[in-house]
Design an enzyme around this catalytic site. Structure first.
Site, mmCIF file in Angstrom:
data_model
loop_
_atom_site.group_PDB
_atom_site.id
_atom_site.type_symbol
_atom_site.label_atom_id
_atom_site.label_comp_id
_atom_site.label_asym_id
_atom_site.label_seq_id
_atom_site.Cartn_x
_atom_site.Cartn_y
_atom_site.Cartn_z
ATOM 1 N N CYS A 87 0.870 -1.178 0.000
ATOM 2 C CA CYS A 87 0.000 0.000 0.000
ATOM 3 C C CYS A 87 0.904 1.224 0.000
ATOM 4 C CB CYS A 87 -0.872 -0.010 1.250
ATOM 5 S SG CYS A 87 -1.820 1.496 1.481
ATOM 6 N N CYS A 203 -0.482 3.988 -6.329
ATOM 7 C CA CYS A 203 -1.466 3.346 -5.444
ATOM 8 C C CYS A 203 -1.649 1.947 -6.004
ATOM 9 C CB CYS A 203 -2.781 4.117 -5.469
ATOM 10 S SG CYS A 203 -4.168 3.234 -4.707
ATOM 11 N N THR A 204 -1.611 0.962 -5.135
ATOM 12 C CA THR A 204 -1.623 -0.415 -5.629
ATOM 13 C C THR A 204 -2.967 -0.821 -6.246
ATOM 14 O OG1 THR A 204 -2.037 -1.129 -3.345
ATOM 15 C CG2 THR A 204 0.234 -1.249 -4.146
#
Ligand code: DGL
Length: 291
Positions: A87, A203-204
């Site tokens: 994250c 952002c994953t």
């Protein structure tokens, strides 16, 4: 094969047999786990999605540090030999402090985050020296990418765009429609205007809308995500610490989440592109105290 991970006590004699702990606020970290499962097929993984406290992108640095420490301790309690913060918001707020804490207070478990591998890749990819960053408001406010990139090459400029809705749209799991297209268009416009040649998916969750982003940014723009680069870093960390699992067959993977188990499984199966199996609900102390 899935969802069978040795317990901490069962693997206490051989640290190599322990799982790698991975966490995110939700399903975004599955884009990282996917790469880890492909690159490290012999390892076991334990993934925790903090879906009850999603989204992290609107949280303060203090909250993100506390949540990360609490989750790290839960994953260590369950026997993790290495932790991966999948994250960007948590990585930006909690690392390297979390890494120091884990080293001091545990048996020397390392913590790897998504930010540095992405920064390194982006600097290697850019030709113009103008890099775009798409990330949550928390990650953009932290300035962590600018700092990491300045250390690698101080001549590179970063155009950071905070995306308040993208992760929520993705995590909702609905069919992408007008709302998603408008949100992607809005965040891509300033990057096109700035003439960046490389964009960090900071952002994953964002690799899950990669085709839309690539189409709106244009085919000449290189998109950089963390999964593959981080997988190599994990591989390196395991081998230098002699922690590689010695088995020759496939490892297992297992899931925990703090929110609704059924929606995590439904969404997760789609996003991981592999079966999820059972998902265990986990109660963390701070959530319990706030309820
Ligand atoms: N996937 C998380 C990240 O990489 C954040 C999404 C959110 O919880 O806002 O930042």
């Amino acid at each position: 094969m899935m969802a069978r991970v040795p317990s901490a006590s069962g693997s206490a004699l051989d640290p190599r047999a322990r799982p790698i702990g991975v966490f995110d606020s939700g399903v975004g970290g599955l884009t990282v786990l996917h790469e880890l499962l492909v690159a490290l097929p012999h390892e076991d993984f334990l993934y925790l999605g903090d879906t009850r406290r999603f989204p992290y992108g609107e949280r303060s640095p203090g909250e993100l540090s506390r949540f990360s420490a609490e989750i790290a301790e839960e994953l260590l309690r369950r026997g993790s030999k290495l932790l991966v913060v999948a994250c960007n918001s948590a990585t930006a707020a909690a690392l390297p402090e979390l890494g120091r804490r884990m080293m001091e207070t545990t048996l020397g478990v390392d913590v790897l985050g998504v930010l540095r591998p992405e920064a390194l890749r982006a600097v290697a990819a850019t030709r113009s020296g103008r890099i775009g960053l798409l990330a949550t408001p928390a990650t953009v406010a932290s300035g962590a990418y600018e700092q990491a990139i300045a250390v690698i090459d101080s001549h590179v400029t970063v155009h950071a765009i905070a995306c308040p809705t993208l992760a929520t749209i993705i995590q909702a799991g609905e069919e992408y429609g007008e709302r998603a297209v408008a949100a992607v268009r809005e965040v891509c416009a300033p990057l096109r205007a700035a003439g960046v040649d490389t964009v960090i998916l900071g952002c994953t969750h964002y690799p899950l809308i990669r085709p839309m982003l690539q189409r709106m940014l244009g085919p000449g723009v290189t998109l950089v995500s963390s999964g593959a680069a981080l997988a190599r870093q994990v591989e390196h960390a395991l081998s230098t610490r002699a922690l590689q699992n010695a088995r020759s067959g496939e490892g297992d993977y297992r899931f925990l989440c703090t929110g609704d188990v059924r929606s995590f499984r439904e969404l997760g199966t789609r996003f991981l592109q592999m079966p999820l199996g059972d998902v265990e609900h986990v109660e963390l102390a701070e959530i319990g105290a706030a309820a």
